[in-house]
Design an enzyme around this catalytic site. Structure first.
Site, PDB file in Angstrom:
ATOM      1  CE  LYS A   1      -4.104  -2.140   1.946  1.00 30.77           C
ATOM      2  NZ  LYS A   1      -5.146  -2.113   2.998  1.00 30.77           N
TER       3      LYS A   1
ATOM      4  CG  ASP B   1       5.893  -6.620  -4.562  1.00 30.86           C
ATOM      5  OD1 ASP B   1       5.528  -7.807  -4.413  1.00 30.86           O
ATOM      6  OD2 ASP B   1       5.758  -5.755  -3.680  1.00 30.86           O
TER       7      ASP B   1
ATOM      8  N   PRO C   1       8.740  -4.943   3.281  1.00 34.64           N
ATOM      9  CG  PRO C   1       7.573  -6.946   3.557  1.00 34.64           C
ATOM     10  CD  PRO C   1       7.778  -5.819   2.582  1.00 34.64           C
TER      11      PRO C   1
ATOM     12  CB  THR D   1      10.410   5.792   4.129  1.00 40.75           C
ATOM     13  OG1 THR D   1       9.785   5.214   2.962  1.00 40.75           O
ATOM     14  CG2 THR D   1      11.014   7.130   3.770  1.00 40.75           C
ATOM     15  CB  SER D   2      10.816   0.153   4.241  1.00 42.84           C
ATOM     16  OG  SER D   2      10.054  -1.002   4.538  1.00 42.84           O
ATOM     17  NE  ARG D   3       9.987  -2.083  10.562  1.00 43.31           N
ATOM     18  CZ  ARG D   3       9.004  -1.197  10.573  1.00 43.31           C
ATOM     19  NH1 ARG D   3       9.175  -0.031   9.947  1.00 43.31           N
ATOM     20  NH2 ARG D   3       7.858  -1.455  11.193  1.00 43.31           N
TER      21      ARG D   3
ATOM     22  CG  ASP E   1      11.797   8.236   8.550  1.00 42.66           C
ATOM     23  OD1 ASP E   1      12.096   9.257   9.186  1.00 42.66           O
ATOM     24  OD2 ASP E   1      10.795   7.529   8.819  1.00 42.66           O
TER      25      ASP E   1
ATOM     26  CD  GLU F   1      14.714   2.644  13.457  1.00 39.55           C
ATOM     27  OE1 GLU F   1      13.627   2.845  13.998  1.00 39.55           O
ATOM     28  OE2 GLU F   1      14.912   2.861  12.251  1.00 39.55           O
TER      29      GLU F   1
ATOM     30  CG  HIS G   1      11.027   5.000  12.442  1.00 37.92           C
ATOM     31  ND1 HIS G   1      11.606   3.746  12.454  1.00 37.92           N
ATOM     32  CD2 HIS G   1       9.783   4.810  11.957  1.00 37.92           C
ATOM     33  CE1 HIS G   1      10.742   2.854  12.006  1.00 37.92           C
ATOM     34  NE2 HIS G   1       9.622   3.488  11.697  1.00 37.92           N
TER      35      HIS G   1
END
Length: 328
Positions: free
Chosen positions: A152, A172, A204, A230-232, A256, A261, A293
């Site tokens: 999404k 993907d 993910p 901006t994910s992990r 991010d 972290e 984050h």
């Protein structure tokens, strides 16, 4: 239900208190780990965030304390040992889609800031320096943008970049038919790495995606490529990307999230000595932009997160089932 709420920040209290009707919530500022999980004794559920560590040892201790539900107030669940949760009979819920646009728009903010150097211009003007030297950027229009992961958030990001006039390609294992009809081309990962001017990560963190950006993949990038995450944090091999920056394989890096972290983010460490050489090295690069984050942090997202978590807690209390379960 009695809920022990870990890693609490002031905005958590504001939005959860606004939507809470009948749950008994006790807020703890500390993170959940093996040394703090005794705080969950006497509660029915714990509510946790991205840097709370729920490994097998913590899961076992939560079970001993009588916890029945782990309610994640985030989309990712890589910090939870799902196999241990299944063995000990703990249910796990998450917030799968609190605001895809919030994260997608933050990725765009990182791109535009890095490119047009507005953060540097802001600091200059504050010092009455109106020079334009070394502030040259590039047109994002018509650039090729590679998107890794089209859930999404990835879909929202694809639509934003397409609207800016970019050629958007994606990778993907499960392509979106809607995106295909919108004009997004799916390609293999090697093609995406080699052809993209900007690459944004929206997948993910799993065993398959950990360090998807590594020494080998970095060597495939176009010269001066911009990399956004901006994910992990662990999607990027930090040591490899530092080397890539030094060797100019990576032209820009906007993150991010960060691989280590949990020791840093969400805290004010301005008066502390940072014992992390990698983050200090990243901060020292002029073409690196780091936010801590905050991509999720919009009013709309915080409303949706609190409503979703509380709805799942209420549903579990009434039926022992979940609206947004993580498959344990």
């Amino acid at each position: 239900m009695k809920v022990a709420f870990f890693s609490t920040k002031p905005y958590d209290k504001t939005y959860f208190n606004a939507h809470n009707k009948n749950q008994s919530i006790v807020y703890f500022e500390t993170r959940l780990n093996k040394t703090t999980c005794n705080l969950a004794s006497g509660f029915d559920a714990v509510c946790v965030f991205v840097n709370d560590m729920l490994d097998r040892e913590v899961i076992e201790l939560l079970h001993q304390h009588g916890i029945k539900l782990i309610a994640l107030r985030c989309a990712g669940f890589n910090n939870v040992d799902l196999e241990a949760a299944r063995e000990y009979g703990l249910q796990v819920s998450r917030v799968p889609a609190y605001s895809p646009e919030a994260v997608a728009e933050h990725a765009l903010a990182l791109i535009l800031t890095l490119n047009r150097k507005t953060h540097k211009a802001y600091n200059r003007v504050k010092e009455c320096n109106f020079s334009l030297n070394n502030l040259v950027g590039f047109n994002v229009y018509k650039k090729t943008v590679g998107v890794i992961g089209t859930g999404k958030i990835g879909q929202a990001f694809c639509r934003i970049m397409k609207a800016l006039g970019c050629e958007v390609i994606a990778f993907d294992p499960y392509p979106s038919q809607d995106l295909k009809e919108f004009g997004i081309s799916y390609v293999d990962l090697d093609h995406l790495l080699q052809k993209s001017d900007i690459i944004s990560l929206h997948c993910p963190l799993t065993e398959q995606t950990k360090h998807i950006i590594n020494e080998n993949s970095l060597k495939q990038l176009k010269p001066n490529c911009m990399l956004i995450n901006t994910s992990r944090g662990a999607l990027i091999d930090t040591e490899a990307v530092i080397q890539g920056l030094k060797e100019k394989q990576v032209g820009y890096l906007g993150i991010d999230v960060y691989e280590q972290e949990e020791k840093l983010f969400f805290e004010d460490l301005s008066e502390h000595i940072i014992d992390d050489d990698l983050i200090l090295r990243l901060i020292g690069f002029p073409n690196v932009l780091i936010t801590s984050h905050q991509a999720f942090l919009t009013e709309e997202a915080l409303h949706e997160i609190s409503k979703s978590v509380l709805n799942d807690i209420r549903q579990f209390e009434e039926t022992q089932e979940l609206i947004n379960p993580v498959n344990t």
